[in-house]
Every structure is written in C-alpha cells, then in structure tokens.
Design an enzyme around this catalytic site. Structure first.
Site, PDB file in Angstrom:
ATOM      1  N   GLY A  46      64.942  95.786  65.946  1.00 52.14           N
ATOM      2  CA  GLY A  46      66.321  95.479  66.301  1.00 52.14           C
ATOM      3  C   GLY A  46      66.489  94.220  67.117  1.00 52.14           C
ATOM      4  O   GLY A  46      65.648  93.314  67.099  1.00 52.14           O
ATOM      5  N   CYS A  47      67.587  94.162  67.866  1.00 44.79           N
ATOM      6  CA  CYS A  47      67.988  92.943  68.559  1.00 44.79           C
ATOM      7  C   CYS A  47      67.023  92.515  69.652  1.00 44.79           C
ATOM      8  O   CYS A  47      66.987  91.351  70.028  1.00 44.79           O
ATOM      9  CB  CYS A  47      69.389  93.116  69.156  1.00 44.79           C
ATOM     10  SG  CYS A  47      70.688  93.372  67.926  1.00 44.79           S
ATOM     11  N   ASN A  48      66.254  93.451  70.209  1.00 49.66           N
ATOM     12  CA  ASN A  48      65.316  93.091  71.265  1.00 49.66           C
ATOM     13  C   ASN A  48      64.014  92.507  70.719  1.00 49.66           C
ATOM     14  O   ASN A  48      63.190  91.972  71.464  1.00 49.66           O
ATOM     15  CB  ASN A  48      64.973  94.294  72.141  1.00 49.66           C
ATOM     16  CG  ASN A  48      64.471  95.486  71.354  1.00 49.66           C
ATOM     17  OD1 ASN A  48      65.275  96.324  70.944  1.00 49.66           O
ATOM     18  ND2 ASN A  48      63.174  95.602  71.119  1.00 49.66           N
TER      19      ASN A  48
END
Length: 373
Positions: free
Chosen positions: A157-159
């Site tokens: 995901g975004c991390n």
C-alpha cells in the site's frame, strides 16, 4: 595493535588505527512520471454522471484540483464502459510498466547515470498483481542487464515506498560502489470500482496514476559522493488495533478487488505520528525543531492535517505534500518522492539540513526515514 622498534631498539608507542566512518547510502537522483490525461474533480463527477450531493461534496472539498487517470471510453449511455477484473489487471500491467520505465529513466538522468549501470532494481506496486513482477517486465522493456538483482514489493500500500527504500538502501550499503534503483508504480485507474456507495466514493475521490523512482548508492572510499542526502535511519510503527482500517480486498458484489478506507483513519494516523517520529529523531539526538524539511505522504486532506497538527508542523512545512495532493491526488507508494522532487526544485536545501520522510498505509502503518544533506 601494532608496535614497532625505534632506532634505539625501544618499542614505539602503539599505532592506533583511525576510527572507520560507517558507509551510508545516499540518494543520487529522483524521477517521476504520470499518465497522459488529467481530469478535474468536476470533470470526473460529470463524466460518471454522479449527482448525489454528498458524493459531489466529497470530491469538490478534497483539496484536489486535478488527477491523472486512465478512464475507459464512454458506452452508448454516455457512461464509461465497465471493466472486468481481467481488463483492470491488463490495464495495470500496461500503465505501470510504462510509467515505471519513464520514471526510472528520469531518475538515472538526474543522477548522471545510464541503464547499463543499474545493479539492483526494486519495484513497488499495490494496484495490481503480476507474475512475473514489474521488475522483470521493466528490465525487459528497457533492455537492462538481465543479471541485475531484483525484488518486487507487492501489496503493502501507500507506506510501501519507505519499506522498500529501507531494503534498497541496505543493499547499497552492502554493495559499495554499485547502483540501486527503487521504482514505485501505481496505476490507481486499474483499482477502481464504480458504484453509488460512500465507501467507493471516498476512494474514487482520492487516487491518481503515478510512478516515481529513486537512485541510491553507497560510494566506495575513493568515489565522489552524490549531492543527494545520506539516508541515516528508519523507524516504523504498526497500529495493530487498526489493521483493517485500510485494505484492498475482494468485493463479492462487484466481482473484483476494491479499496476500503475507514473514515476514522486520519485521526488514528495522526494520534500515532508523534510516537514513531520522536523515536526516529531521538536515535540521532534530534528534536522536531531540528528538522528543516518534512516530506509527508499525500494521503488526503484530513490525513495531512491530522499529521501536521499532531507533530506541531506549519502549513509551510507540508507545502510539498499539499501541492502534490492538489495537482495529482493520492499517488499511493510514490507520493512522497513527488514531494521530494518538488523540494529539490526549490533549491532551498542547505548542507547539513535534516529531513524526515513519512508514509502511511495499510496495517495500519506509519513509516519514517531520516536523511541529511
């Protein structure tokens, strides 16, 4: 310990070796790429025929002006033609390889390097699943040496950009003088669901297509170091009570994967930001006031505001983050590198400045890195 004899035959004083300076990875270059067509939030609402005032308000009050997206052509009813999961996966492959390759080439250009010098390639994505992965496809697309070491980070995901940068920097340190490249390629257009629910509307109001690449190297002692910052350390925090607050899972009704974002996630992330940032800084004997540059993931207006308020930052501190959100939306794993690129464009960085990179994503997780120019 070495001891030698003088001309008198007496033992000389011990010869003490100079303390070794630890090898550190440095950022040598960055590059970004997007798809060919952008839309305003109002364009998207009109194109998909969305009239629900709640959803329209969500889009128009998102602090996003434009996003780059790849939308299917309109059908007989004037609405974009629905895409089945297989078509979305094919779209992801096409868009992610194209953007990723262009971002990689731009990062090498900015580092003064070429494709033949890549020794390690790490590719990050969450918006589609590929086997073989993006790394193999980009190596073939660009004609990179097939013996290049590679790894794919999928589904974080975004991390994930900072998770992958941690491993990429470690590889560079273990292989001084060699060139490592990390590419984050997110074809968010290939992860959309179109329905009338608020769950879907929250996601559809945020994400855009984009890729970013970063070149990392740990110079050998006799090599000139790049002008980019040293990567000093990383710190991570998994919010175990909110593991399901951000997820990409199967939607039985739509017969495809879809994102889910809990409405409370901005406040959860904000409430935990201090813990991980202070741990990152305390390891270097620093305080928040010592940080000259903050590059935070452009997760959304509420997320940025929650992080800013909890860390005591000013709007100026997060100007790159809000600018990226305004012009591109949430670009998932590569967002923070778009902000980094904007910081470099200002030419405002001074030698000795410290910077904090921060990403947030599923888990729920906050990732941070400390750098110094």
């Amino acid at each position: 310990m070495n001891r030698g004899r003088s001309a008198t035959g007496l033992l000389d004083s011990p010869v003490t070796a100079a303390p070794s300076v630890p090898t550190m990875a440095r950022v040598a270059g960055v590059g970004t790429a997007v798809t060919s067509t952008s839309y305003s939030q109002r364009d998207l609402l009109d194109r998909f025929g969305i009239t629900d005032p709640r959803i329209r308000s969500l889009f128009l009050n998102s602090a996003i002006e434009r996003r780059f997206l790849t939308i299917p052509p309109a059908g007989p009813d004037g609405q974009p033609v629905p895409e089945i999961q297989g078509e979305l996966l094919a779209k992801h492959k096409r868009i992610a390889v194209d953007m990723g390759a262009r971002a990689l080439q731009e990062s090498l250009k900015n580092a003064g390097l070429d494709l033949s010098q890549i020794d390690y390639l790490c590719c990050v994505t969450t918006t589609g699943f590929l086997t073989p992965g993006l790394s193999a496809l980009i190596i073939r697309e660009l004609g990179i040496d097939p013996s290049c070491h590679r790894v794919d980070v999928v589904g974080m995901g975004c991390n994930a950009g900072l998770n992958a940068l941690n491993g990429t920097a470690a590889w560079a340190v273990a292989n001084p003088g060699k060139v490592a490249v990390m590419v984050c390629a997110e074809a968010c257009s290939a992860a959309y669901v179109m329905d009338s629910t608020m769950r879907t509307a929250v996601v559809n109001s945020l994400f855009g297509d984009g890729a970013a690449a970063i070149v990392v190297t740990a110079p050998e002692p006799d090599q000139a170091a790049p002008e980019g910052p040293r990567i000093l350390s990383f710190a991570s925090h998994l919010i175990t009570d909110a593991v399901g607050a951000m997820r990409y899972d199967w939607d039985d009704e739509q017969n495809r994967f879809s994102f889910f974002l809990d409405p409370e996630i901005p406040y959860v992330v904000g409430a935990n930001a201090e813990r991980v940032v202070d741990r990152l800084l305390s390891g270097a004997g620093l305080r928040r006031s010592d940080i000259a540059h903050w590059l935070v993931h452009s997760g959304g207006k509420k997320v940025i505001d929650a992080v800013r308020i909890n860390l005591g930052l000013t709007r100026h501190d997060v100007r790159h983050t809000t600018g990226v959100l305004r012009d591109y939306g949430n670009l998932s794993s590569g967002s923070f590198l778009f902000s980094y690129e904007r910081l470099l464009g200002e030419r405002a960085v001074e030698p000795g400045d410290h910077g904090v990179l921060m990403t947030m994503g599923p888990g729920s997780t906050i990732e941070t890195a400390l750098v110094q120019w």
